[in-house]
Motif scaffolding. Structure first.
Motif, PDB file in Angstrom:
ATOM      1  N   MET A   1       0.843  -1.192   0.000  1.00 43.79           N
ATOM      2  CA  MET A   1       0.000   0.000   0.000  1.00 43.79           C
ATOM      3  C   MET A   1       0.881   1.246   0.000  1.00 43.79           C
ATOM      4  SD  MET A   1      -2.805   1.161   2.884  1.00 43.79           S
ATOM      5  CE  MET A   1      -3.673  -0.401   2.759  1.00 43.79           C
ATOM      6  N   ALA A   2       0.433   2.282  -0.697  1.00 49.60           N
ATOM      7  CA  ALA A   2       1.181   3.536  -0.768  1.00 49.60           C
ATOM      8  C   ALA A   2       0.286   4.696  -0.352  1.00 49.60           C
ATOM      9  CB  ALA A   2       1.730   3.764  -2.166  1.00 49.60           C
ATOM     10  N   GLN A  19      -4.397   3.841  -5.502  1.00 51.78           N
ATOM     11  CA  GLN A  19      -4.884   2.594  -6.085  1.00 51.78           C
ATOM     12  C   GLN A  19      -4.962   2.794  -7.593  1.00 51.78           C
ATOM     13  OE1 GLN A  19      -9.085   0.705  -5.633  1.00 51.78           O
ATOM     14  NE2 GLN A  19      -7.817  -0.167  -4.002  1.00 51.78           N
ATOM     15  N   GLY A  20      -4.038   2.160  -8.305  1.00 52.14           N
ATOM     16  CA  GLY A  20      -3.955   2.364  -9.746  1.00 52.14           C
ATOM     17  C   GLY A  20      -3.590   3.808 -10.035  1.00 52.14           C
ATOM     18  N   ASP A  21      -4.423   4.470 -10.849  1.00 47.33           N
ATOM     19  CA  ASP A  21      -4.159   5.867 -11.189  1.00 47.33           C
ATOM     20  C   ASP A  21      -5.062   6.822 -10.412  1.00 47.33           C
ATOM     21  OD1 ASP A  21      -6.542   5.247 -12.386  1.00 47.33           O
ATOM     22  OD2 ASP A  21      -5.975   5.920 -14.395  1.00 47.33           O
ATOM     23  N   MET A  22      -5.560   6.347  -9.258  1.00 48.49           N
ATOM     24  CA  MET A  22      -6.465   7.149  -8.439  1.00 48.49           C
ATOM     25  C   MET A  22      -5.929   7.272  -7.013  1.00 48.49           C
ATOM     26  SD  MET A  22      -8.945   7.659 -10.676  1.00 48.49           S
ATOM     27  CE  MET A  22     -10.467   8.096  -9.814  1.00 48.49           C
ATOM     28  N   ALA A  37     -14.780  10.958  -2.736  1.00 49.27           N
ATOM     29  CA  ALA A  37     -14.679  10.157  -3.950  1.00 49.27           C
ATOM     30  C   ALA A  37     -13.236  10.046  -4.423  1.00 49.27           C
ATOM     31  CB  ALA A  37     -15.532  10.798  -5.049  1.00 49.27           C
ATOM     32  N   PRO A  38     -12.890   8.980  -5.136  1.00 49.66           N
ATOM     33  CA  PRO A  38     -11.541   8.845  -5.695  1.00 49.66           C
ATOM     34  C   PRO A  38     -11.182  10.033  -6.591  1.00 49.66           C
ATOM     35  CG  PRO A  38     -12.719   6.765  -5.848  1.00 49.66           C
ATOM     36  CD  PRO A  38     -13.723   7.785  -5.422  1.00 49.66           C
ATOM     37  N   ILE A  39      -9.900  10.377  -6.581  1.00 53.39           N
ATOM     38  CA  ILE A  39      -9.409  11.533  -7.337  1.00 53.39           C
ATOM     39  C   ILE A  39      -8.368  11.045  -8.350  1.00 53.39           C
ATOM     40  CG2 ILE A  39      -8.184  13.741  -7.187  1.00 53.39           C
ATOM     41  CD1 ILE A  39      -9.135  13.864  -4.239  1.00 53.39           C
ATOM     42  N   PRO A  40      -8.536  11.358  -9.634  1.00 48.23           N
ATOM     43  CA  PRO A  40      -7.518  10.969 -10.622  1.00 48.23           C
ATOM     44  C   PRO A  40      -6.176  11.646 -10.326  1.00 48.23           C
ATOM     45  CG  PRO A  40      -9.571  11.629 -11.690  1.00 48.23           C
ATOM     46  CD  PRO A  40      -9.687  12.031 -10.258  1.00 48.23           C
ATOM     47  N   ASP A  43      -4.836  14.640 -12.424  1.00 49.80           N
ATOM     48  CA  ASP A  43      -5.361  15.984 -12.197  1.00 49.80           C
ATOM     49  C   ASP A  43      -4.806  16.619 -10.921  1.00 49.80           C
ATOM     50  OD1 ASP A  43      -6.937  15.670 -14.467  1.00 49.80           O
ATOM     51  OD2 ASP A  43      -8.614  14.845 -13.311  1.00 49.80           O
ATOM     52  N   ALA A  44      -3.781  15.994 -10.333  1.00 46.66           N
ATOM     53  CA  ALA A  44      -3.267  16.451  -9.039  1.00 46.66           C
ATOM     54  C   ALA A  44      -1.747  16.526  -9.052  1.00 46.66           C
ATOM     55  CB  ALA A  44      -3.736  15.505  -7.935  1.00 46.66           C
TER      56      ALA A  44
END
Length: 255
Positions: A1-2, A19-22, A37-40, A43-44
């Protein structure tokens, strides 16, 4: 986990799990409570992965450097503190103050504390470790050694940007299997095994917890080994550890 900490396009700062690209937001570092909610990630912007109340750095904690320099083997961490204002993360620009003179990089493994820890046993200390991150403990050699009566550890290591951590906090790693690598402008300058440590991470945490209360998010840089060298304006310095990633900063001369 990161675990990571990001700044969104809306200038919001969010901590969570990658988790993946989120990024999956969490209520706080180490928390299991969802916080939105998950954040891409595209975009960050990645920030330093935590905001420690204390950044503790160790000196003389590797057998190879102790042997080369003729230093005695410590039985307690030989440590200094960096101010919170020194901390930066992935992609930062670090200004080299004119007063700093010669500045060296020091690629290191960093321990991140996940739960309060005071007067701990080795088992309690190990349980208090959330995970590990990459550290670049930048140091002004000229200031450190300017006064023979008093080494200026805090001043030499405390300039803005001199505490580089990131890119993430990785959990579930076996520190004995890790290799710390430092690259300057793409050229490898350090590569050494964390297993060469004199005091292990649980022992470091145990001993430091006798001196002070360690809190969630606190960072302990476990020291560097052979190969630290000076940097100059324009240099791109990257500290890389498999399983964690690489934290890269660009050095800049003061305007």
């Amino acid at each position: 986990m990161a675990w990571a900490r990001i700044r969104t396009a809306d200038e919001e700062t969010v901590t969570g799990i990658i988790q993946g690209d989120m990024l999956l937001p969490r209520a706080s570092l180490g928390s299991t409570i969802p916080a939105g909610a998950p954040i891409p990630l595209k975009d960050a912007a990645l920030l330093a992965p935590c905001t420690p109340s204390k950044f503790i750095g160790l000196w003389n904690n590797y057998h190879a450097s102790a042997e080369r320099n003729g230093w005695a083997i410590p039985t307690h961490p030989l440590f200094f503190l960096k101010p919170a204002s020194s901390i930066v993360g992935e992609g930062a620009e670090v200004v080299l103050p004119p007063s700093a003179g010669r500045v060296v990089f020091e690629g290191e493994l960093g321990i991140v504390i996940g739960s309060p820890c005071k007067a701990a046993s080795v088992e309690e200390a190990e349980a208090a470790i959330l995970g590990y991150t990459c550290v670049n403990d930048l140091t002004s050699l000229d200031i450190l050694n300017a006064d023979p009566a008093f080494p200026h550890w805090t001043r030499a290591k405390g300039f803005d940007g001199f505490g580089v951590i990131g890119p993430v906090i990785a959990t579930g790693l076996d520190w004995r299997q890790l290799t710390v690598r430092t690259l300057v402008n793409g050229r490898e300058r350090q590569s050494y095994p964390a297993a060469d440590m004199i005091l292990s991470p649980p022992e470091i945490v145990r001993l430091l917890s006798q001196d002070m209360r360690l809190m969630p998010g606190d960072v302990i840089a476990v020291g560097t080994s052979i190969g630290a060298r000076p940097v100059k304006g324009g240099d791109v310095v990257s500290v890389s550890i498999d399983g964690i990633g690489a934290v890269t900063v660009t050095m800049r001369d003061a305007a």
